[in-house]
Structures are given as C-alpha cells and as structure tokens.
Design an enzyme around this catalytic site. Sequence first.
Site, PDB file in Angstrom:
ATOM      1  CB  CYS A 175       1.917   6.910  -4.169  1.00  0.00           C
ATOM      2  SG  CYS A 175       1.462   8.086  -5.443  1.00  0.00           S
ATOM      3  CG  HIS A 231      -1.169   3.226  -3.194  1.00  0.00           C
ATOM      4  ND1 HIS A 231      -0.315   4.073  -3.861  1.00  0.00           N
ATOM      5  CD2 HIS A 231      -1.615   2.335  -4.117  1.00  0.00           C
ATOM      6  CE1 HIS A 231      -0.252   3.718  -5.131  1.00  0.00           C
ATOM      7  NE2 HIS A 231      -1.030   2.671  -5.314  1.00  0.00           N
TER       8      HIS A 231
END
Length: 557
Positions: free
Chosen positions: A73, A128
């Site tokens: 990710c 993130h």
Amino acid sequence: MSQLLLLLLPVVWEIVSSAPVRPHVVLFFGDDVGTSDIGYGNSNGTTQPLTPTIDSLAQQGVRLSAHYVFNWCAPSRGMLMTGRYVLHYGSTGGGGMGNMNGLPLNFTLLPEALNKAGYNSSFIGKWHLGDNRMALTPFARGFSTALGYLSGQTDYYTKGGVRASWPDSNTSAKECYGADWWHDDHPGFDISEWNQTYSLYIYTQRAVQIVNEQASANKKDPSSRLFMYFATQNIHDPHQVPQRFVDLYTPTKDCPAGNSTQNEAALREEAGCACCGRRVLMAMASALDEAIANVTAALKTNGLWNNTLLLFASDNGGNVADDGSNFPLRGGKFSNWEGGVRSPAFLAGPLIPQAARGKWYNGIFSVTDWSATICELAGLNPEAAMAAKPMYQPVPDLDGMPMWDAVMNMNMTARSEVYITQGIMRIGEYKIIVNNPGGRGLIGTGGGWIRPATNMTDPYPNRNTVQGPIDEFLLRGCNKSDPCLFHVGGEALPWDNDAREANNLATEMPELLASMLKRLDAMEATKWTPPTPPENTGKCCDTMFEKYNGLIFGPWQ
C-alpha cells in the site's frame, strides 16, 4: 516516402491526442484490487465480480494492462503523490500508527502542485503516508479538505482496531487501541453516525457533497477546477460489507450468507466453508462499484462530467492469501511477481478521444506517471511544479512522465523502463529479477498462478490448499548469481508473451541479461537518502491517550 511520413507524423499526433485543457480530475485509488477482482479484468472463467459501472467506464475509456506499482500500500501511494520511485523519495510512511516515517516535507505533492493552477484539492479515504505529526497529514499537504484515516487499515464500521505498536512497544497500563478517523485537522466526531455507518457510505456522501460544492464554485468562478483523490478503503481487509451486496452473489449449501459485518476469518469459521471469503470480497468490489456510480452521477447532475477526467487504479495486486485474484498473472500483494506489482487501471470520461475509446494500452505505465500527466493537463510544467519546496533540501527529478499523448495514441514504447524495487526492473518487454520476488512456497501470498474457485461450491485456494503448480522459482527464488529473466511485455495483447512469468530466459539471452544488470545497477546507484526523521519524543500510546482521551489515534508529536 520516409521523409514525407516524418513530416506528417507530428500533425497526426496533435489531431489524435487532443489533450483536454485543465479538466476536473477525479482519481479513485483502490486498495488491494487485483486483476480479476473487478469484472472487466476477470479472466478466470469463474464467478465474475459484479462491477457494471467500473466495467462500463473502463470499456469506454482506455485500459492500462501494464500499470506498475509497488507490491504493497504505502509505497505506491508515495509514488503517486511525489511522482517518484521509492528509491528517490526514501520513506514509505507505512508501518503502523506510531511509526516515525512519513513522506519527507521536502517534496511538493500532487495536490500542492495543482493548487497553483487553481484547483480545489480534496482527499477522501486512506492516507498511510505519515501520521506522527500534523505536518504529515493530508490536510497539511495540499488538500483543502480531508476525511478518512491516517493508518493502513481500520474497521469499516467502528473505524477502530488500530494499534500503535512501534516504536512504543510498551503500551503501559493503557490499552493502545482506538478509532482512526480524521476530518481535516481534527478527529472526525463531527461526522454524524461516524462509528455506526459503513465507511464507504460516508466517503461517497462526502464525495458527492464535494462535487456539489465544486459546481457552486464554478458558477462564481468558471475557471475553478476540482481534484478529488478518493483513496478507497475497499477491498482491503477486514472483509466487511453490507449484506445487500453479499446477496448479489447466489449462496449455496456450502456458502451460507453468514454475517457479512464480521471479518473474513470469523465469517469462514461461522459458515464452515472456504469460499465465503471470496464471495464477500466480490461483494466489497460491488459496493465500490456503486460508490463510483454515485460520484459519476453527481458529476453528471451538476454539469461537470463533460470536463472531467476520471481515473482508476489499484495500489497493488490483489491479496491472494485473502481471497484476491490476479489471474492470469503470477503471485499477489507483497510479492514482486507481476500479480503483485501490476494492477488494474484505466482512464475514462467524455474527454477520452473517440479513436482511443475501448482500447487497451499495453505499454509500460508507472504509478509515478499519474502526477506528471495530471500536472501537464492542468497547464503546469510537472518538473517545476513538483520540485523541492523552498528552504528545503533538493530532491531528485521526477520519475513520472506525462503519458496522455502516448496512451491516447497507443504509443506503446513511450516509457522504455520502470524500476520496481531493489533488484527488480522491467526494461522494454523484459523483466529482470535478481532479488527474491517474494511469495515463495505454497503459503501466504504464494508465487503461483492463483485463480478463484471454478464455481461457488469449490474451495478457493487458501493457506491450507495447493495454490498452483510448483516450479523451480517457487522453491529457490532469484538472485544475482542465479538471475531470472522473463518476457513479460508485448504490444499486441493485454497479457502478451510470458506475462505469467513461467519461462526463465536468463541462460538463453546472456547479452540482454548483462545489459539489463548494468542498467539496474546504474539506477540503484541514484538512491536518494531522505532527511533523518525527528527523534521519537515520547511514548506514542501514552501521548495519544492523553491528547485524545483514549478515543482516537492521531498525530502524537
């Protein structure tokens, strides 16, 4: 004749490319969406994910068959936002709440660049890319509005389940759990029913509201433009989705409906079957499809659609250990086989030239290219717009390239190479691997060619079943003394030649291997070292507990 053709080519190029001028840009960045986890990419001959809006947009736009990302990710998100390989921006920002990493502040991120061109930049979903300081959060990095979570995953309903475990491994007497839910620069408690409503519903409602606001802004200032970065939570685990989406897929005696609000492991245990997880994952893809349909409808209703470029991409391949599928590509998330680093992507909307609609672009396209492409369409010089911020240490040049003309004209060789990660690179149609590609063995991510069940009653290959044929690469990996070379590319078909990575050509093509090794070494010699992150000034769990009353995770320094 050749001279005449050369004189004519630039004219044809301009006519066909017809690049839009300062379009609205809506970018959906899916989470763990594999090649066969959406309808248009499914080639399993199995139950197909029901994603009619995604399929229609993709099939009327241009699909990218060789869209390269990182294998998990956070790095892909950093590549998207900076326009640079991880090699050249230095820090992923991932690693869990409490991690000191984050995208270095030296970099001008994509929304900061677009703001210079009169864009209103909005963020929705998964960040993130840094959370220990407010300066690393999306609201501080160019987005005028932000709603979502800062870490890698949360519960879709409670927005909780995040644990700060590094560098503060000692959580003292306080339990270090809480919700990860942020609205602009403050906890998102002002969002009605935030801890009860399925997150995708909240995100979609917010996206529609942003579109409505942009339409109002355009009435006052026709030159105003929207950039929406909708980093979807779906279809990352935990596998949770409203039951009505699960009901789209016919249950069998082996796959009862179960409770779709539970995570995948609990669902499997409750239902006593191995295929329920795949059914819920496809249901999550259908929920994502509905969200995209609703945002698209809002753009049309508000009169923005005709000047909107809609983009879709996934951050990495599907997680094959968690019911995802990248078939016919090999491996998945966390591996550097094509199934892990080659994700579904497309460009769509009325601005796509008629001559390009419905086609596959089979040339190399890097996730770093989105920033350069969007900046150029916005009327910016990408390199200048995304240079180092004033008063900060210089940063490497962009790795991303403006790709609009290449994609719309089907110029398959516009990008000649893409750096994937240490020891792995694609040059032309060939991919060299001199570092363990990951997914070795028959557990976890796997390195085989993993397809879902042939029908909903067959067990889906999982941790306890054979996932695919064993071959020498699964058993030994690849390294500099025993390299791997695969013919993964081709111009004719989406997955041409040996995109499955089944035939190692290293011993058959020694000269090509040697030249690719030389280029790989030269690329890795350009590694950029980021500034040292600030020291950990205290226990993140204790600090967050005191700062946010133990209710929520957030910046703690």
